[in-house]
Scaffold this active site. Sequence first.
Site, mmCIF file in Angstrom:
data_model
loop_
_atom_site.group_PDB
_atom_site.id
_atom_site.type_symbol
_atom_site.label_atom_id
_atom_site.label_comp_id
_atom_site.label_asym_id
_atom_site.label_seq_id
_atom_site.Cartn_x
_atom_site.Cartn_y
_atom_site.Cartn_z
ATOM 1 C CG ASP A 242 3.438 0.258 6.542
ATOM 2 O OD1 ASP A 242 2.234 -0.045 6.679
ATOM 3 O OD2 ASP A 242 3.970 0.495 5.437
ATOM 4 N NE ARG B 257 1.972 3.785 -2.283
ATOM 5 C CZ ARG B 257 2.265 3.852 -0.982
ATOM 6 N NH1 ARG B 257 3.429 4.342 -0.599
ATOM 7 N NH2 ARG B 257 1.403 3.427 -0.077
ATOM 8 C CB ALA C 211 -4.708 -13.222 17.642
ATOM 9 C CD GLU C 212 -7.418 -17.784 20.157
ATOM 10 O OE1 GLU C 212 -7.892 -17.176 19.186
ATOM 11 O OE2 GLU C 212 -7.712 -17.506 21.337
HETATM 12 O O1 F6P Z 1 2.711 2.035 3.662
HETATM 13 C C1 F6P Z 1 1.378 2.106 4.061
HETATM 14 C C2 F6P Z 1 0.556 1.063 3.352
HETATM 15 O O2 F6P Z 1 -0.779 1.202 3.782
HETATM 16 C C3 F6P Z 1 1.033 -0.366 3.534
HETATM 17 O O3 F6P Z 1 0.641 -0.926 4.763
HETATM 18 C C4 F6P Z 1 0.404 -1.029 2.334
HETATM 19 O O4 F6P Z 1 1.098 -2.186 1.964
HETATM 20 C C5 F6P Z 1 0.526 0.039 1.278
HETATM 21 O O5 F6P Z 1 0.594 1.272 1.956
HETATM 22 C C6 F6P Z 1 -0.606 0.065 0.295
HETATM 23 O O6 F6P Z 1 -0.305 1.030 -0.640
HETATM 24 P P1 F6P Z 1 -1.361 1.629 -1.650
HETATM 25 O O7 F6P Z 1 -2.281 2.516 -0.876
HETATM 26 O O8 F6P Z 1 -0.533 2.370 -2.632
HETATM 27 O O9 F6P Z 1 -2.105 0.467 -2.237
#
Ligand code: F6P
Length: 323
Positions: free
Chosen positions: A127, A72, A186-187
Site C-alpha cells: 500500500d 491478521r 490513464a485518462e
Molecule cells: O494491506 C495490503 C492489502 O493488500 C490491501 O491493499 C488490501 O486492502 C488488503 O491488504 C487485503 O487484505 P486481505 O488479504 O486480508 O484480504
Amino acid sequence: MRRIAVLTSGGDAPGMNAAIRAVVRQVAAVGGEAFGVQQGFRGLLAGQIVPLGPRDVGGIMQLAGTVLGSSRSDDFRRPDGAARAIAALAAHGIDGLVVIGGSGSQNGSYVLASAGYPVVGVASTIDNDLVGSDITLGVDSALNVGLEALDRLRVTASSHNRAALVEVMGRQCGYLALQLGITGGAEAIVIPEAEIEPAEVAEILQRAFDRGKAHAIVVVAEGAQNNAARMVPFFRLNRQRFGFELRATILGHVQRGGTPTHFDRLLGTRLGTTAVDCLARGEAGVLVGLGGKDVVATPLAEVVGRTKPLDLSLLEMARILAQ
Ligand code: F6P
C-alpha cells in the site's frame, strides 16, 4: 543479543522472503541464532517458533509471498496479547524480534516495544502508506504486476474502442492507483485523497474518445468512495447516454502474488540486515525503511497512527499528460 526471531504479518508482500533470508543470515553473521515465527502474530501466540539456519532460507529470495506464512490476528489485539507474545518468545529464549509488515503489524511492534520487548519493524506493504519509508517492501513488484495488467487491458480496450476501468488495491491509500494511472497512461485516476464523481469520470472518458483515442482508461483505488462497486452500476445504468462501453477489472490479490522485482529483493535484503544490526547494537523500538537512497530507522512511536501523505501534484501532471 544472541537469539533473534523474525515474523511476517498482515498482507504478504513480494520481497518478504528476501527480508527473511537477510535476517536469518545476518543473525548468523553476528554470531547469533535465528528463529522463524510461523503465521505472524497468531503463530507467535500459539508458540509456532522454529530454528532457522542460513541453509534453511536458501532459494527463497525469488519467491513471492512469505515462507513463514502470515495472519491478521485479533487475538494479539486483546489486552493480554503482548504479555502472551512476550511469554512465548521467552519460552524459546528469544531476546529480540523482527516484524516484517505494514501499518497494522507495526502497531503490534509498537505494543511489544512499549511493553519493553526489543523489537524492530521492517516496512513492508504494497500500500505504501507507512510513515518511515519512502517506498515500502512489495510496492515495486505490485506496481509492475498492475502495469502489465493495464498494458494488456489497453490493448483489448483499443481493439473494441472501449473504456477500461481498473481497480487496484491500497486500502485507504491511493498511492498504487496514482502511480499506475501515470505510468499506465490513464485518462482518469480516482483515489480516496481526491475523489471524482462517476459522471465527471464519464465526461473525461468521453472527451478522450472525442479527441480520437481508441480507448479510455480509468484507474480507481479500492479505497475510493467511487471505486468499481460504485462506478460500474453508474456506467451500466447510463450506457445509452455515452457513446462507449466500459469493462471493469478488479486486480485485487493478483497484485500481491507477483515475482519480487530486483528492487524489492534488494530492499528486503537491505532492510532485513539493518533490522538485525539495529537489534545487535541495542537500537530497538524502531521501524527500518527507505529514506531517499538510505536505510533509515524511525522510532515506532512516530510511525503508528499516521499515514504517509500522497504527492497530489502528480495528479495534475497525470491529467495534463493524458491529453
Ligand atoms: O494491506 C495490503 C492489502 O493488500 C490491501 O491493499 C488490501 O486492502 C488488503 O491488504 C487485503 O487484505 P486481505 O488479504 O486480508 O484480504
